[in-house]
Motif scaffolding. Structure first.
Motif, short mmCIF file in Angstrom:
data_model
loop_
_atom_site.label_atom_id
_atom_site.label_comp_id
_atom_site.label_asym_id
_atom_site.label_seq_id
_atom_site.Cartn_x
_atom_site.Cartn_y
_atom_site.Cartn_z
N GLY A 59 8.82 5.74 -4.22
CA GLY A 59 8.02 4.84 -4.05
C GLY A 59 8.60 3.39 -3.28
O GLY A 59 8.47 2.88 -2.41
N VAL A 60 10.01 3.18 -4.16
CA VAL A 60 10.50 1.93 -3.62
C VAL A 60 10.94 2.04 -2.25
O VAL A 60 11.07 0.91 -1.49
CB VAL A 60 11.90 1.32 -4.70
CG1 VAL A 60 12.40 0.24 -4.26
CG2 VAL A 60 11.14 1.03 -5.89
N PRO A 61 11.90 2.90 -1.83
CA PRO A 61 12.55 3.11 -0.49
C PRO A 61 11.35 2.99 0.50
O PRO A 61 11.28 2.53 1.68
CB PRO A 61 13.25 4.39 -0.43
CG PRO A 61 13.46 4.46 -1.72
CD PRO A 61 12.48 4.01 -2.62
N ILE B 50 0.87 -1.19 0.03
CA ILE B 50 -0.02 -0.03 -0.01
C ILE B 50 0.84 1.17 -0.05
O ILE B 50 0.74 2.14 -0.69
CB ILE B 50 -0.81 -0.08 1.33
CG1 ILE B 50 -2.05 -1.08 0.83
CG2 ILE B 50 -1.70 1.34 1.28
CD1 ILE B 50 -2.75 -1.50 2.35
N VAL B 51 1.89 1.18 0.71
CA VAL B 51 2.89 2.50 0.83
C VAL B 51 3.59 2.61 -0.42
O VAL B 51 3.42 3.76 -0.94
CB VAL B 51 3.64 2.39 2.14
CG1 VAL B 51 4.59 3.38 2.06
CG2 VAL B 51 2.85 2.42 3.24
N GLY B 52 4.12 1.59 -0.87
CA GLY B 52 4.78 1.67 -2.08
C GLY B 52 3.95 2.26 -3.08
O GLY B 52 4.30 3.19 -3.70
N ALA C 220 8.35 0.61 4.84
CA ALA C 220 7.35 0.13 5.31
C ALA C 220 7.26 -1.21 5.69
O ALA C 220 6.62 -1.81 6.76
CB ALA C 220 6.11 0.58 4.48
N ALA C 221 7.41 -2.20 4.63
CA ALA C 221 7.29 -3.43 4.85
C ALA C 221 8.24 -4.26 6.01
O ALA C 221 7.75 -5.01 6.75
CB ALA C 221 7.87 -4.28 3.47
N VAL C 222 9.49 -3.50 6.01
CA VAL C 222 10.40 -4.11 7.19
C VAL C 222 10.05 -3.59 8.53
O VAL C 222 10.08 -4.36 9.35
CB VAL C 222 11.96 -3.31 6.85
CG1 VAL C 222 12.70 -3.90 7.89
CG2 VAL C 222 12.42 -4.03 5.45
N THR C 223 9.64 -2.13 8.62
CA THR C 223 9.14 -1.77 9.95
C THR C 223 7.90 -2.40 10.39
O THR C 223 7.89 -3.21 11.68
CB THR C 223 8.85 -0.26 9.73
OG1 THR C 223 9.71 0.35 8.84
CG2 THR C 223 8.90 0.33 11.03
N VAL C 224 6.83 -2.66 9.49
CA VAL C 224 5.72 -3.28 10.17
C VAL C 224 6.00 -4.63 10.54
O VAL C 224 5.61 -5.32 11.36
CB VAL C 224 4.48 -2.99 9.05
CG1 VAL C 224 3.45 -3.84 9.38
CG2 VAL C 224 4.22 -1.55 8.85
N SER C 225 6.59 -5.39 9.44
CA SER C 225 7.06 -6.70 9.89
C SER C 225 7.74 -7.04 11.15
O SER C 225 7.28 -8.00 11.78
CB SER C 225 7.79 -7.18 8.74
OG SER C 225 7.43 -7.57 7.49
#
Lengths: 90, 619
Positions: free
Chosen positions: B567-569, B534-536, B574-579
């Motif tokens: 978008g990529v960073p 979603i964030v990307g 987002a994916a790393v933090t939330v995981s």
């Protein structure tokens, strides 16, 4: 293939090899890309086959090198699979 | 060794041994048709008939192949029976990842801005390399029919699948619209259709071609179309190369023209301008003037812009679901790796040919057009002026390279005429572009339709009410998406190349971080994947929309065509933090990832389908 061994069910060393292989394959293209403008302008004075050398390396060089990397990856990764006994049954 | 003369029952995974012969016959027939038309042209047969035959016949023949590949098993419909040989798969990937927009747009950009257009080539090529090493073998082992289905199973959450489908449909759809627009515009200008558009007939033809067999029809019609596209690109380029340099390999021979070209450009007043390192503006779709010497490095695109654009395209190509779903059609993991090697090789060959075509076109412009009095201009150029494909600056005292303005997307087709070759060769080039447009758009149409029918409904779940209507549903989705795309392509008059670059930015930013981490990082979980997707997607879309609405210089001076830079960073963070903030994936998911990383053993998707079927009570 002669490197084939009986199956061993430890995926970890297999994955370590595979990961290293991936890093080695992707390192060169990813490092080369940011330096490409520098290479193109620095080596534009010399020519090779009529091409400015910088342009030739960035265009033909990158593509030939990429083809080489992927074909090397296919062979290497297949060897890794067989070495660890994780290959497909053909 | 002689084959033992024993009867072997047909196995579903067996590759048809006569495929090579069939497609060799097809290629020979195409070459024969070309020669036949050149002869007919010399004998004085009407031009309009030759044009019609050359453009319609090969495309229609390939469409017949698609219709003949009718199939009713889900395995055939969604994964082409998993028996497509590596070389065919690679050929299709190479041509469809570029599409007609890539072929015409990149050649035109080389012609208009010179060697700076290399960033587009490098991006497309690097994208396939990235996908070959990071994604394709593992997605093949998983064997899901669509990318959202894979994500949904990998993260054990239907929500991830639905969000991924919604997010990934957008970039594929943009690419589809671009392909339809560019293909229809080309055929319209070639066949002299005065009114209306050919977008609707094209969309209907594509739907009819792929609806009977889904992915199977797509594979074999695309193999034929891609073969035409490859031959039709290489034949005119090689002939012009022989005419100009006495060597048939256009990819290497145009070097000898470059120094002469640079002298002529200097004499005609083309100069390298100093520009900001971040500046990157793709040339417009309308007829425009050559703005930069061919070897005037970084006079049109800035140095940093060059690198960022290459990265954005690379990430987008690697994450394009159209290409990744093709991984599932090969017989095995090893074959899928081999098919990527073929794809990389063939795409490299195509990408090396495109700048050669542009250099030939510039060289020939100097020798055939520049410096001539206006009344002695070649006839085909006057025809282009009349049809609005090219413009000439009448105020200028004499004709120079800058005063004759050609449309960006017409360079590839103009080149044979510039070299004084028979008109039939222009039609050969055109038939190749039409074939590439058909291949590119049909591949994207099937990808979107399958994502819609498989991931936004529960038809793919064994035992659900909709599962008996799985294939009719997928075919209905094809019709709906085809109709909607045609309608959008008519309404939306955006430059196709811009659409493609936006689409790649969106695909790279929304899909790539999650796809790569789902294989290479066991710790990523469903909330992390959701956040990454979603964030990307959100950041990239916001960047593109604000830039389009405000028409400004873009965020931090970076053009919206490179929106993936933001978008990529954002997606990765987002994916790393939330995981990391949410619980780790359970033991079963970790086992699944471990299984996916190992090439041996049964394809995960097929095993699960088999188990689900055998577990179902028999009524």
């Amino acid at each position: 293939m002669s490197t084939s061994r009986p199956p061993r069910h430890h995926p970890r060393p297999y994955w370590r090899n595979t990961r290293l292989q991936m890093f080695v394959c992707l390192l060169m293209p990813c490092v080369a890309l940011p330096f490409m403008p520098h290479i193109i302008t620095k080596l534009s004075g010399r020519t090779f086959l009529g091409f400015p050398l910088g342009y030739f390396l960035a265009m033909h060089g990158f593509i030939i090198f990429g083809c080489f990397v992927v074909s090397w990856f296919v062979r290497r990764q297949n060897r890794i699979d067989r070495w660890h006994g994780t290959h497909e049954e053909m | 060794m002689a084959m033992p003369n024993t009867f072997r029952p047909f196995s579903p995974r067996q590759i048809n041994p006569r495929l090579g012969i069939y497609f060799s016959i097809f290629a020979a027939a195409f070459a024969g048709l070309t020669l036949f038309l050149v002869i007919l042209e010399q004998l004085g047969y009407p031009d309009s008939w030759l044009r019609l035959v050359m453009i319609i016949a090969p495309a229609a023949f390939a469409a017949v192949i698609g219709i003949a590949s009718i199939s009713s098993a889900p395995d055939d419909y969604f994964a082409s029976g998993r028996r497509v040989p590596a070389a065919f798969n690679g050929l299709i990937m190479a041509v469809t990842s570029l599409g007609a927009t890539g072929l015409l747009g990149i050649t035109g950009t080389y012609y208009l801005v010179g060697a700076d257009a290399m960033c587009l080539s490098v991006g497309f090529f690097g994208g396939l390399v990235l996908a070959a090493i990071l994604l394709v073998p593992y997605l093949r082992k998983f064997g899901a029919y669509t990318i959202p289905s894979y994500l949904s199973r990998r993260f054990g959450s239907r929500l991830v699948g639905i969000v991924a489908a919604v997010v990934l449909i957008v970039p594929v759809f943009l690419f589809l619209v671009a392909e339809l627009r560019i293909g229809a515009a080309l055929v319209k200008s070639l066949l002299n259709v005065k009114r209306g558009s050919l977008i609707w007939p094209a969309a209907i033809a594509i739907c009819i071609t792929v609806a009977p067999g889904g992915m199977r029809s797509l594979t074999w019609s695309n193999a034929a179309w891609s073969l035409i596209a490859l031959i039709a690109l290489l034949i005119p380029a090689s002939i012009v190369s022989i005419v100009l340099t006495n060597l048939p390999f256009a990819q290497l021979s145009y070097g000898s023209l470059l120094s002469g070209l640079a002298d002529k450009e200097l004499a005609s007043g083309l100069e390298v301008h100093r520009i900001l390192p971040l500046k990157l503006e793709l040339p417009d779709v309308n007829a425009s003037a050559v703005s930069n010497p061919f070897a005037g490095y970084f006079g049109a695109f800035g140095r940093i812009g060059y690198v960022l654009m290459a990265f954005c395209i690379m990430l987008g190509v690697a994450a394009m679901p159209t290409m990744l779903t093709r991984a599932g059609t090969t017989p095995g993991v090893y074959e899928s790796r081999k098919s990527m090697a073929w794809a990389v090789f063939l795409l490299g060959l195509i990408l090396l040919t495109l700048p050669a075509v542009a250099v030939f076109a510039r060289h020939l412009m100097f020798s055939e057009v520049v410096g001539k009095p206006p009344e002695r201009l070649p006839e085909w150029l006057l025809a282009l002026f009349q049809s609005g494909q090219a413009r000439i600056d009448m105020q200028a005292p004499k004709i120079t390279l800058q005063t004759v303005m050609l449309r960006r997307d017409s360079i590839l087709l103009v080149m044979p005429a510039l070299a004084g070759l028979p008109t039939a060769l222009t039609y050969v080039a055109a038939s190749g572009i039409v074939a590439a447009a058909l291949a590119g758009s049909s591949a994207r149409l099937v990808t979107i339709a399958n994502m819609l029918s498989e991931d936004l409904t529960n038809a793919n779940q064994t035992g659900s009410k909709l599962s008996t209507y799985r294939l009719p549903l997928a075919r209905a989705a094809l019709g709906i998406v085809g109709g909607f795309a045609a309608w959008m392509a008519l309404q939306w008059t955006v430059d196709p190349l811009r659409l493609v670059v936006w689409s790649l930015s969106l695909a790279g930013a929304s899909g790539l971080p999650v796809l790569v981490m789902s294989i290479w990082w066991k710790r990523i979980n469903a909330p992390g994947a959701l956040a990454g997707l979603i964030v990307g997607f959100g950041v990239t879309l916001t960047c593109i929309v604000t830039d389009a609405v405000l028409d400004g210089p873009g965020w931090f001076g970076i053009d919206s065509t490179m929106a993936a830079v933001f978008g990529v960073p954002a997606g990765v963070i987002a994916a790393v933090t939330v995981s990391l903030l949410t619980p780790a994936p359970d033991r079963e998911t970790r086992a699944l990832v471990r299984d996916m990383r190992i090439p041996g053993g049964e394809t995960i998707h097929d095993r699960e389908t088999r188990l689900a079927r055998s577990a179902r009570p028999i009524h």
